[in-house]
Design a protein around this motif. Sequence first.
Motif, PDB file in Angstrom:
ATOM      1  N   PHE A  99       0.854  -1.177   0.000  1.00  0.00           N
ATOM      2  CA  PHE A  99       0.000   0.000   0.000  1.00  0.00           C
ATOM      3  C   PHE A  99       0.893   1.230   0.000  1.00  0.00           C
ATOM      4  CE2 PHE A  99      -3.065  -2.930   2.072  1.00  0.00           C
ATOM      5  CZ  PHE A  99      -4.126  -2.758   1.198  1.00  0.00           C
ATOM      6  N   ASP A 100       0.409   2.314  -0.615  1.00  0.00           N
ATOM      7  CA  ASP A 100       1.142   3.577  -0.616  1.00  0.00           C
ATOM      8  C   ASP A 100       0.137   4.711  -0.544  1.00  0.00           C
ATOM      9  OD1 ASP A 100       3.359   5.217  -0.620  1.00  0.00           O
ATOM     10  OD2 ASP A 100       3.666   5.146  -2.776  1.00  0.00           O
ATOM     11  N   ASN A 101       0.547   5.819   0.029  1.00  0.00           N
ATOM     12  CA  ASN A 101      -0.310   6.989   0.168  1.00  0.00           C
ATOM     13  C   ASN A 101      -0.438   7.684  -1.183  1.00  0.00           C
ATOM     14  OD1 ASN A 101      -1.589   9.362   0.820  1.00  0.00           O
ATOM     15  ND2 ASN A 101      -0.195   9.897   2.480  1.00  0.00           N
ATOM     16  N   PRO A 102      -1.647   7.722  -1.771  1.00  0.00           N
ATOM     17  CA  PRO A 102      -1.788   8.350  -3.090  1.00  0.00           C
ATOM     18  C   PRO A 102      -1.550   9.851  -3.059  1.00  0.00           C
ATOM     19  CG  PRO A 102      -3.939   7.671  -2.249  1.00  0.00           C
ATOM     20  CD  PRO A 102      -2.907   7.177  -1.283  1.00  0.00           C
ATOM     21  N   ALA A 103      -1.711  10.499  -1.904  1.00  0.00           N
ATOM     22  CA  ALA A 103      -1.477  11.944  -1.802  1.00  0.00           C
ATOM     23  C   ALA A 103       0.012  12.270  -1.877  1.00  0.00           C
ATOM     24  CB  ALA A 103      -2.067  12.485  -0.512  1.00  0.00           C
ATOM     25  N   ARG A 104       0.848  11.345  -1.374  1.00  0.00           N
ATOM     26  CA  ARG A 104       2.306  11.527  -1.422  1.00  0.00           C
ATOM     27  C   ARG A 104       2.962  10.228  -1.850  1.00  0.00           C
ATOM     28  NH1 ARG A 104       3.859  13.656   4.342  1.00  0.00           N
ATOM     29  NH2 ARG A 104       4.172  11.449   4.343  1.00  0.00           N
ATOM     30  N   PRO A 105       2.849   9.875  -3.120  1.00  0.00           N
ATOM     31  CA  PRO A 105       3.422   8.598  -3.568  1.00  0.00           C
ATOM     32  C   PRO A 105       4.949   8.590  -3.447  1.00  0.00           C
ATOM     33  CG  PRO A 105       2.645   9.881  -5.434  1.00  0.00           C
ATOM     34  CD  PRO A 105       2.236  10.628  -4.195  1.00  0.00           C
ATOM     35  N   THR A 106       5.478   7.430  -3.113  1.00  0.00           N
ATOM     36  CA  THR A 106       6.924   7.250  -2.986  1.00  0.00           C
ATOM     37  C   THR A 106       7.512   6.916  -4.352  1.00  0.00           C
ATOM     38  OG1 THR A 106       6.584   6.383  -0.773  1.00  0.00           O
ATOM     39  CG2 THR A 106       8.704   5.928  -1.793  1.00  0.00           C
ATOM     40  N   ARG A 107       8.599   7.594  -4.701  1.00  0.00           N
ATOM     41  CA  ARG A 107       9.294   7.281  -5.952  1.00  0.00           C
ATOM     42  C   ARG A 107      10.213   6.088  -5.694  1.00  0.00           C
ATOM     43  NH1 ARG A 107       9.892   9.719 -10.436  1.00  0.00           N
ATOM     44  NH2 ARG A 107      12.115   9.263 -10.444  1.00  0.00           N
ATOM     45  N   VAL A 108       9.763   4.920  -6.084  1.00  0.00           N
ATOM     46  CA  VAL A 108      10.484   3.680  -5.808  1.00  0.00           C
ATOM     47  C   VAL A 108      11.815   3.643  -6.548  1.00  0.00           C
ATOM     48  CG1 VAL A 108      10.370   1.175  -6.012  1.00  0.00           C
ATOM     49  CG2 VAL A 108       8.357   2.460  -5.322  1.00  0.00           C
ATOM     50  N   ASP A 109      11.899   4.269  -7.708  1.00  0.00           N
ATOM     51  CA  ASP A 109      13.143   4.258  -8.485  1.00  0.00           C
ATOM     52  C   ASP A 109      14.303   4.920  -7.736  1.00  0.00           C
ATOM     53  OD1 ASP A 109      11.737   3.014 -10.482  1.00  0.00           O
ATOM     54  OD2 ASP A 109      11.394   4.845 -11.623  1.00  0.00           O
ATOM     55  N   ASP A 110      13.979   5.785  -6.769  1.00  0.00           N
ATOM     56  CA  ASP A 110      15.005   6.486  -6.004  1.00  0.00           C
ATOM     57  C   ASP A 110      15.400   5.743  -4.729  1.00  0.00           C
ATOM     58  OD1 ASP A 110      14.751   8.467  -7.914  1.00  0.00           O
ATOM     59  OD2 ASP A 110      13.383   9.676  -6.705  1.00  0.00           O
ATOM     60  N   THR A 111      14.932   4.505  -4.562  1.00  0.00           N
ATOM     61  CA  THR A 111      15.208   3.741  -3.345  1.00  0.00           C
ATOM     62  C   THR A 111      15.921   2.432  -3.698  1.00  0.00           C
ATOM     63  OG1 THR A 111      13.184   2.418  -3.373  1.00  0.00           O
ATOM     64  CG2 THR A 111      13.031   4.616  -2.382  1.00  0.00           C
ATOM     65  N   PRO A 112      16.524   1.778  -2.707  1.00  0.00           N
ATOM     66  CA  PRO A 112      17.133   0.469  -2.960  1.00  0.00           C
ATOM     67  C   PRO A 112      16.109  -0.612  -3.307  1.00  0.00           C
ATOM     68  CG  PRO A 112      18.012   1.423  -0.942  1.00  0.00           C
ATOM     69  CD  PRO A 112      16.879   2.296  -1.388  1.00  0.00           C
ATOM     70  N   LEU A 113      14.822  -0.350  -3.088  1.00  0.00           N
ATOM     71  CA  LEU A 113      13.803  -1.338  -3.422  1.00  0.00           C
ATOM     72  C   LEU A 113      13.848  -1.687  -4.907  1.00  0.00           C
ATOM     73  CD1 LEU A 113      10.752   0.030  -1.393  1.00  0.00           C
ATOM     74  CD2 LEU A 113      12.313  -1.823  -0.769  1.00  0.00           C
ATOM     75  N   ALA A 114      14.193  -0.719  -5.734  1.00  0.00           N
ATOM     76  CA  ALA A 114      14.286  -0.967  -7.170  1.00  0.00           C
ATOM     77  C   ALA A 114      15.419  -1.940  -7.497  1.00  0.00           C
ATOM     78  CB  ALA A 114      14.491   0.348  -7.917  1.00  0.00           C
ATOM     79  N   VAL A 115      16.432  -2.000  -6.639  1.00  0.00           N
ATOM     80  CA  VAL A 115      17.546  -2.920  -6.832  1.00  0.00           C
ATOM     81  C   VAL A 115      17.195  -4.306  -6.307  1.00  0.00           C
ATOM     82  CG1 VAL A 115      19.944  -3.400  -6.195  1.00  0.00           C
ATOM     83  CG2 VAL A 115      19.239  -1.057  -6.698  1.00  0.00           C
ATOM     84  N   TYR A 116      16.557  -4.354  -5.140  1.00  0.00           N
ATOM     85  CA  TYR A 116      16.254  -5.629  -4.494  1.00  0.00           C
ATOM     86  C   TYR A 116      15.071  -6.359  -5.114  1.00  0.00           C
ATOM     87  CZ  TYR A 116      19.226  -3.822  -0.735  1.00  0.00           C
ATOM     88  OH  TYR A 116      20.263  -3.316  -0.001  1.00  0.00           O
ATOM     89  N   CYS A 117      14.182  -5.627  -5.764  1.00  0.00           N
ATOM     90  CA  CYS A 117      12.952  -6.229  -6.289  1.00  0.00           C
ATOM     91  C   CYS A 117      12.937  -6.203  -7.808  1.00  0.00           C
ATOM     92  CB  CYS A 117      11.730  -5.479  -5.772  1.00  0.00           C
ATOM     93  SG  CYS A 117      11.602  -5.438  -3.982  1.00  0.00           S
ATOM     94  N   GLU A 118      12.452  -7.281  -8.370  1.00  0.00           N
ATOM     95  CA  GLU A 118      12.281  -7.331  -9.814  1.00  0.00           C
ATOM     96  C   GLU A 118      11.165  -6.382 -10.238  1.00  0.00           C
ATOM     97  OE1 GLU A 118      10.868 -11.014 -12.007  1.00  0.00           O
ATOM     98  OE2 GLU A 118      13.059 -11.144 -12.164  1.00  0.00           O
ATOM     99  N   ARG A 119      10.140  -6.284  -9.374  1.00  0.00           N
ATOM    100  CA  ARG A 119       8.991  -5.425  -9.628  1.00  0.00           C
ATOM    101  C   ARG A 119       8.451  -4.910  -8.305  1.00  0.00           C
ATOM    102  NH1 ARG A 119       4.012  -7.689 -13.079  1.00  0.00           N
ATOM    103  NH2 ARG A 119       3.152  -5.617 -13.221  1.00  0.00           N
ATOM    104  N   VAL A 120       8.039  -3.652  -8.278  1.00  0.00           N
ATOM    105  CA  VAL A 120       7.399  -3.069  -7.101  1.00  0.00           C
ATOM    106  C   VAL A 120       6.050  -2.522  -7.547  1.00  0.00           C
ATOM    107  CG1 VAL A 120       7.516  -1.323  -5.283  1.00  0.00           C
ATOM    108  CG2 VAL A 120       9.612  -2.464  -6.048  1.00  0.00           C
TER     109      VAL A 120
END
Length: 84
Positions: free
Chosen positions: A41-62
């Motif tokens: 889940f993510d807050n639609p009012a303030r979405p997180t830019r996943v590309d700017d986090t290590p999650l983009a490296v650890y996950c094939e898809r977010v």
Amino acid sequence: MHVLMVTASLPYPPHQGGAIRAYGILHGLHQNGHKVTLLSFDNPARPTRVDDTPLAVYCERVLTVPTPQRSTSDRLRDLLLSAQ
């Protein structure tokens, strides 16, 4: 192995207990060669830019879905009328 990990919120930044745990699990799965898809889940009012986090490296898809919105009266009703 392909792994689907479902979390209540994005585990980044890992500042709280649940986020720290989920982030550690994601990191460990990635280190062991697993392909992880993260669904959160993510807050639609303030979405997180996943590309700017290590999650983009650890996950094939977010994938993120908007957090359901409930009014205070709905929350109180559910709390008071719950069988638990």
